[in-house]
Motif scaffolding. Structure first.
Motif, mmCIF file in Angstrom:
data_model
loop_
_atom_site.group_PDB
_atom_site.id
_atom_site.type_symbol
_atom_site.label_atom_id
_atom_site.label_comp_id
_atom_site.label_asym_id
_atom_site.label_seq_id
_atom_site.Cartn_x
_atom_site.Cartn_y
_atom_site.Cartn_z
ATOM 1 N N LYS A 184 -4.648 -12.898 -0.461
ATOM 2 C CA LYS A 184 -5.097 -12.946 -1.862
ATOM 3 C C LYS A 184 -5.853 -14.226 -2.197
ATOM 4 O O LYS A 184 -5.728 -14.755 -3.311
ATOM 5 N N ASP A 186 -8.755 -14.561 -2.914
ATOM 6 C CA ASP A 186 -9.708 -14.342 -4.019
ATOM 7 C C ASP A 186 -9.100 -14.692 -5.372
ATOM 8 O O ASP A 186 -9.816 -14.874 -6.352
ATOM 9 N N GLY A 214 -7.449 -9.421 1.435
ATOM 10 C CA GLY A 214 -7.468 -8.042 1.916
ATOM 11 C C GLY A 214 -8.390 -7.180 1.080
ATOM 12 O O GLY A 214 -8.774 -6.080 1.486
ATOM 13 N N ILE A 215 -8.724 -7.682 -0.099
ATOM 14 C CA ILE A 215 -9.595 -6.916 -0.989
ATOM 15 C C ILE A 215 -11.064 -7.153 -0.648
ATOM 16 O O ILE A 215 -11.820 -6.205 -0.441
ATOM 17 N N ALA A 238 7.214 -10.339 2.140
ATOM 18 C CA ALA A 238 7.842 -9.799 0.933
ATOM 19 C C ALA A 238 7.016 -8.646 0.369
ATOM 20 O O ALA A 238 5.839 -8.487 0.702
ATOM 21 N N SER A 239 7.637 -7.864 -0.499
ATOM 22 C CA SER A 239 6.927 -6.758 -1.133
ATOM 23 C C SER A 239 5.830 -7.298 -2.053
ATOM 24 O O SER A 239 6.034 -8.280 -2.770
ATOM 25 N N GLY A 240 4.668 -6.684 -2.004
ATOM 26 C CA GLY A 240 3.594 -7.043 -2.915
ATOM 27 C C GLY A 240 2.665 -8.147 -2.429
ATOM 28 O O GLY A 240 1.715 -8.500 -3.125
ATOM 29 N N VAL A 241 2.918 -8.701 -1.213
ATOM 30 C CA VAL A 241 2.057 -9.788 -0.734
ATOM 31 C C VAL A 241 0.714 -9.274 -0.206
ATOM 32 O O VAL A 241 -0.211 -10.054 0.030
ATOM 33 N N GLY A 242 0.614 -7.971 -0.014
ATOM 34 C CA GLY A 242 -0.667 -7.407 0.408
ATOM 35 C C GLY A 242 -0.739 -6.994 1.866
ATOM 36 O O GLY A 242 -1.818 -6.955 2.459
ATOM 37 N N LYS A 243 0.412 -6.629 2.450
ATOM 38 C CA LYS A 243 0.436 -6.194 3.850
ATOM 39 C C LYS A 243 -0.374 -4.920 4.051
ATOM 40 O O LYS A 243 -1.227 -4.834 4.933
ATOM 41 N N SER A 244 -0.090 -3.918 3.227
ATOM 42 C CA SER A 244 -0.776 -2.631 3.402
ATOM 43 C C SER A 244 -2.262 -2.751 3.054
ATOM 44 O O SER A 244 -3.098 -2.097 3.672
ATOM 45 N N ILE A 261 1.711 -4.748 -8.563
ATOM 46 C CA ILE A 261 2.872 -5.625 -8.630
ATOM 47 C C ILE A 261 3.237 -5.846 -10.089
ATOM 48 O O ILE A 261 2.409 -5.758 -10.973
ATOM 49 N N ARG A 269 6.732 -3.687 -5.732
ATOM 50 C CA ARG A 269 7.678 -2.628 -6.077
ATOM 51 C C ARG A 269 8.107 -1.834 -4.859
ATOM 52 O O ARG A 269 8.533 -0.707 -4.983
ATOM 53 N N HIS A 270 7.943 -2.396 -3.706
ATOM 54 C CA HIS A 270 8.279 -1.670 -2.484
ATOM 55 C C HIS A 270 7.492 -0.364 -2.383
ATOM 56 O O HIS A 270 8.055 0.723 -2.360
ATOM 57 N N THR A 289 5.202 -2.512 7.485
ATOM 58 C CA THR A 289 6.635 -2.496 7.180
ATOM 59 C C THR A 289 6.839 -2.650 5.677
ATOM 60 O O THR A 289 6.000 -3.213 4.989
HETATM 61 N N1 LIG Z 1 -6.632 -9.828 -5.729
HETATM 62 C C1 LIG Z 1 -6.036 -9.363 -4.631
HETATM 63 N N2 LIG Z 1 -5.054 -8.431 -4.739
HETATM 64 C C2 LIG Z 1 -4.457 -7.997 -3.618
HETATM 65 C C3 LIG Z 1 -4.819 -8.456 -2.319
HETATM 66 N N3 LIG Z 1 -4.040 -7.830 -1.421
HETATM 67 C C4 LIG Z 1 -3.229 -7.017 -2.110
HETATM 68 N N4 LIG Z 1 -3.485 -7.098 -3.435
HETATM 69 C C5 LIG Z 1 -2.820 -6.354 -4.509
HETATM 70 O O1 LIG Z 1 -1.435 -6.637 -4.481
HETATM 71 C C6 LIG Z 1 -0.677 -5.437 -4.768
HETATM 72 C C7 LIG Z 1 0.308 -5.179 -3.618
HETATM 73 O O2 LIG Z 1 -0.411 -4.917 -2.432
HETATM 74 P P1 LIG Z 1 0.206 -4.071 -1.223
HETATM 75 O O3 LIG Z 1 -0.808 -4.101 -0.125
HETATM 76 O O4 LIG Z 1 0.693 -2.776 -1.668
HETATM 77 O O5 LIG Z 1 1.447 -5.018 -0.855
HETATM 78 P P2 LIG Z 1 2.523 -4.781 0.318
HETATM 79 O O6 LIG Z 1 2.781 -6.124 0.924
HETATM 80 O O7 LIG Z 1 2.090 -3.717 1.232
HETATM 81 O O8 LIG Z 1 3.805 -4.346 -0.534
HETATM 82 P P3 LIG Z 1 5.062 -3.414 -0.067
HETATM 83 O O9 LIG Z 1 4.497 -2.201 0.558
HETATM 84 O O10 LIG Z 1 5.792 -3.154 -1.327
HETATM 85 O O11 LIG Z 1 5.861 -4.253 0.895
HETATM 86 C C8 LIG Z 1 -1.708 -4.329 -4.945
HETATM 87 O O12 LIG Z 1 -1.946 -4.181 -6.325
HETATM 88 C C9 LIG Z 1 -2.936 -4.858 -4.251
HETATM 89 O O13 LIG Z 1 -4.128 -4.351 -4.774
HETATM 90 C C10 LIG Z 1 -5.860 -9.432 -2.234
HETATM 91 O O14 LIG Z 1 -6.242 -9.911 -1.168
HETATM 92 N N5 LIG Z 1 -6.424 -9.851 -3.409
#
Ligand SMILES: Nc1nc2c(ncn2[C@@H]2O[C@H](COP(=O)(O)OP(=O)(O)OP(=O)(O)O)[C@@H](O)[C@H]2O)c(=O)[nH]1
Ligand SMILES: [Mg+2]
Ligand SMILES: [Zn+2]
Length: 396
Positions: A184, A186, A214-215, A238-244, A261, A269-270, A289
């Motif tokens: 993140k 950005d 990741g965006i 952790a959840s929401g850090v942007g793994k997926s 998030i 939110r997992h 994961t």
């Molecule tokens: N601005 C910005 N937002 C991001 C970035 N990566 C992820 N997000 C946002 O962060 C939120 C969570 O991203 P996910 O990729 O779902 O996070 P995760 O780590 O897979 O979360 P879990 O699956 O819950 O473990 C989403 O709203 C994404 O759009 C990034 O590089 N920049």
């Protein structure tokens, strides 16, 4: 059951260690799931003895049902009697197949389910101690097997050094290589991650640190050096850090769902709920994961702790008193190193805290036992003292 090999991968480089004709062509389908020469050789030696077995790789575990990408077809298999395939066949070790495992499936006859019967010995195994309030502790959760690299993802806007130290120790303990990915970027002011990279490096000596979005995809190119053919990279954090989100960027399409998030506490939110193995177009493999809330090390993680705090351990054994408690004693080398800025007080505190946690694990059933951590600290102190004496006598 259709057991004819897929034809679409037959033109890929085929591993030539397989003794029988036919099996090499069958294994070719597993190249996209990260097959290496040594795994192929193990498979071939087993299938040459029992041709009913179908080699495969576990892509997902859903309760009692395990999804396996196999050499000939995909399976939903059960694993009631799975055991580790030791070379010594007398040693029978039950195994719970996990994502990334290389397995041998015996296709079910008639109405019988397909069974995972053998699990190849694991080259690495990522596991953490479950921390569940009110429940008996000590239960281990296995996260993934046969991984080469773990991308430890933390949001650059929400960096937590203690968490990072735990995540790094967890990965060193698995046998895989940790890589820190600050996500993140950005969202940072000026889009400039240099300050948080600097911070992360202090908590991660000897570990590569990258900062990405990741965006936008900024900074992600160097990560591709880890996702080459035959490699298996797991994303943790952790959840929401942007793994997926990062995984989707590396895949080039929306392979995994991503989630909003919460505004209130910036936590996720997992969104991802199961661990899942996904092939990249080039033969590398990614494992997504679900977010992990708390990281606790499994017992026996002393080596991993030492690797995580390598710069701390060099100061052990330099104090005036062999039994120095490093709490202000005269001639304390740790205290001196902290005072001179050579050693970070925070890092030493983390090292002690995590060491104590491991000790607690080992001593809770037997308080008298000398712990591995204590033994290690003594051995390192002694080695350092000997080195110093040798150096001094050389300099005379
Ligand atoms: N601005 C910005 N937002 C991001 C970035 N990566 C992820 N997000 C946002 O962060 C939120 C969570 O991203 P996910 O990729 O779902 O996070 P995760 O780590 O897979 O979360 P879990 O699956 O819950 O473990 C989403 O709203 C994404 O759009 C990034 O590089 N920049
Ligand atoms: Mg996710
Ligand atoms: Zn001391």
């Amino acid at each position: 059951m259709n057991t004819s090999p897929h034809n679409d991968n037959l033109d890929q480089p085929i591993i030539d260690t397989t003794p029988t004709s036919g099996s090499a062509a069958e294994l070719a389908n597993l190249v996209q799931y990260g097959l290496t020469d040594s795994v192929a050789a193990r498979f071939a030696s087993i299938t040459s003895k029992d041709s009913e077995f179908v080699p495969g790789r576990v892509a997902r575990v859903d309760g009692i049902s395990t999804f396996v990408h196999a050499s000939s077809t995909d399976f939903r298999a059960v694993s009631t009697f799975a055991r580790i395939a030791h070379d010594d066949e007398f040693e029978i070790e039950p195994a719970q197949p996990t994502v990334g495992d290389w397995v041998l499936v015996r296709p079910g006859k008639n109405q019988d389910p397909d069974e995972i019967e053998l699990v190849l010995p694991r080259s690495s195994l990522l596991a953490r101690k479950r921390v569940q309030r009110g429940k008996e502790e000590g239960d281990e959760q296995v996260l993934a097997a046969n991984i080469t690299t773990a991308f430890i993802v933390q949001a650059a806007t929400y960096f937590n050094s203690n968490r990072l130290e735990r995540e790094i120790a967890l990965v060193w303990g698995s046998g895989a290589t940790p890589v820190v990915v600050l996500s993140k970027t950005d969202l940072l002011e000026d889009d400039d991650p240099s300050e948080v990279i600097e911070q992360a490096r202090l908590s991660a000596p000897g570990v590569e640190v990258f900062a990405v979005s990741g965006i936008t995809g900024a900074g992600t190119d160097p990560l591709r050096a880890y996702t080459v053919a035959g490699s298996t990279v797991v994303l943790i954090g952790a959840s929401g850090v942007g793994k997926s989100t990062l995984l989707n960027h590396l895949m080039g399409h929306e392979a995994m769902e991503t989630g909003e998030i919460r505004e209130s506490d910036t936590r996720g939110r997992h969104t991802t709920v199961t661990r899942q193995l996904l092939p990249l177009p080039n033969g590398g493999v990614l494992i997504d994961t679900p977010g992990i809330r708390s990281i606790a090390l499994v017992s026996g993680s002393e080596e991993a702790l030492a690797k995580t705090f390598s710069e701390v351990e060099q100061f052990l054994g330099q104090c005036r008193f062999n039994d120095c408690g490093h709490t202000g004693e005269p001639g304390c080398a740790i205290g001196a190193a902290i005072k001179s800025g050579e050693l970070s007080a925070d890092r030493f505190e983390s090292y002690k805290r995590m060491g104590r946690e491991l000790e607690y694990e080992e001593t809770k059933h037997n308080p008298a036992v000398k712990t591995e951590h204590q033994r290690r600290m003594r051995v390192i102190a002694k080695n350092n003292r000997q080195k110093n004496r040798a150096k001094k006598s050389r300099n005379k």
